[in-house]
Design an enzyme around this catalytic site. Structure first.
Site, PDB file in Angstrom:
ATOM      1  CB  SER A   1      -0.970   0.018   1.184  1.00 23.75           C
ATOM      2  OG  SER A   1      -0.265   0.038   2.406  1.00 23.75           O
TER       3      SER A   1
ATOM      4  CE  LYS B   1      -2.781   1.991   5.097  1.00 22.16           C
ATOM      5  NZ  LYS B   1      -2.197   1.497   3.834  1.00 22.16           N
TER       6      LYS B   1
END
Length: 341
Positions: A235, A280
């Protein structure tokens, strides 16, 4: 006196329960917001240009659940609980999962380098190194002889040039044929002889029973060094590509801002969906990010971008959420961004 005694007894009992609960593993994973980490200390392009602001990767913290962490995650807004099969593949061991995550990180670094150097119009040389073992199938010939993380580079003493060539050679053998595989394990060259056998679920096909991917190395000038230690997963690839490219060109694309983001990156520059976007966003906001790049997924209603916008609204952050589908889109946005005053 009795009240004080019962209070102490309750306190000790609660502490004892929490201590014992931390040792009981459950068939779940728990994820929570991780950190937003500045990329300049992690990525170094030789003689690369400096930047006034920062690009940051964002992470989540993922671990096996125990009773305590399961209960806490159930009561928290930005912690998630996943069953084992939603995180690990069917029959995938913890070791194989960790190896797969580290390989995905390695692949994301390669893709990021490829995208950034191509954008900067700097040549790239490719060196094929063999096939990388991701997992070993139980009750197949490779079980007990090969391990996740092994790098096979010779079969019967001959090197091969792609995973397709390796698979074709093995699949063309007759059941019962023995082949010699030369491989590296933790830097040590080893050899094993394995008998090719039919797959349990498809007797018309033969193999040794491993999941594999190509293992290749990129050579670029100027050299780039990416230190990720034990960070796993793909990611961070997109943010890696931004940091590398920014060090390759004279213009500073950060314009003085704290810029976070997430997303996979493919060699053609496409930005892909990731898990844990909500967590996040929380991590980036806590780190003081002013801009956050989120995968747009071509405008899908359940896209990472839409989830990021919702989370940003929920936590009342001033961070600007920017949708991106490709590396070029992100560069175009940054080129038009006004310098921070």
């Amino acid at each position: 006196m009795n009240k004080r005694f019962y209070f102490r007894f309750f306190f000790i009992l609660t502490a004892l329960f929490l201590f014992i609960a931390s040792f009981f593993s459950l068939p779940y994973y728990v994820s929570k917001p991780g950190m937003a980490k500045e990329l300049r200390p992690i990525i170094e392009v030789k003689n690369g240009y400096d930047e006034e602001g920062t690009f940051m990767l964002t992470t989540i913290r993922m671990g096996k659940a125990n009773i305590y962490s399961y209960v806490m995650a159930s009561l928290s807004d930005y912690q998630e609980i996943y069953p084992l099969d939603a995180v690990r593949g069917e029959e995938e061991t913890e070791e194989e999962y960790n190896v797969r995550q580290l390989h995905l990180m390695a692949s994301s670094k390669q893709s990021a380098i490829e995208v950034a150097y191509k954008k900067a119009e700097i040549p790239i040389e490719y060196e094929y190194k063999g096939v990388y073992v991701l997992n070993v199938i139980d009750n197949m010939p490779a079980a007990g002889k090969l391990e996740p993380g092994d790098r096979i580079f010779k079969v019967n003493g001959d090197e091969f040039t792609s995973s397709e060539e390796f698979i074709e050679f093995v699949s063309n053998q007759d059941a019962g044929t023995e082949i010699a595989l030369t491989f590296l394990r933790r830097g040590e060259e080893m050899e094993t002889v394995i008998e090719v056998q039919p797959f349990p679920d498809d007797k018309t096909k033969v193999g040794v029973g491993i999941g594999l991917v190509d293992d290749k190395e990129l050579h670029v000038n100027p050299n780039v060094d990416i230190k990720t230690d034990d960070i796993g997963g793909p990611s961070a690839g997109f943010m890696f590509s931004l940091e590398i490219y920014n060090q390759l060109i004279e213009e500073d694309l950060t314009k003085g801002y704290e810029i976070a983001g997430t997303g996979t990156i493919s060699p053609d520059g496409k930005i892909g969906r990731i898990g844990g976007i909500e967590q996040k966003i929380v991590a980036a906001d806590k780190a003081g990010a002013e801009i956050f790049f989120a995968p747009n997924e071509e405008g899908a209603t359940d896209s990472n971008y839409n989830a990021a916008v919702k989370t940003a609204e929920d936590i009342k952050t001033d961070m600007k959420i920017i949708p991106v589908d490709t590396f070029d889109e992100a560069i175009d946005y940054l080129m038009k961004l006004e310098e921070k005053k």
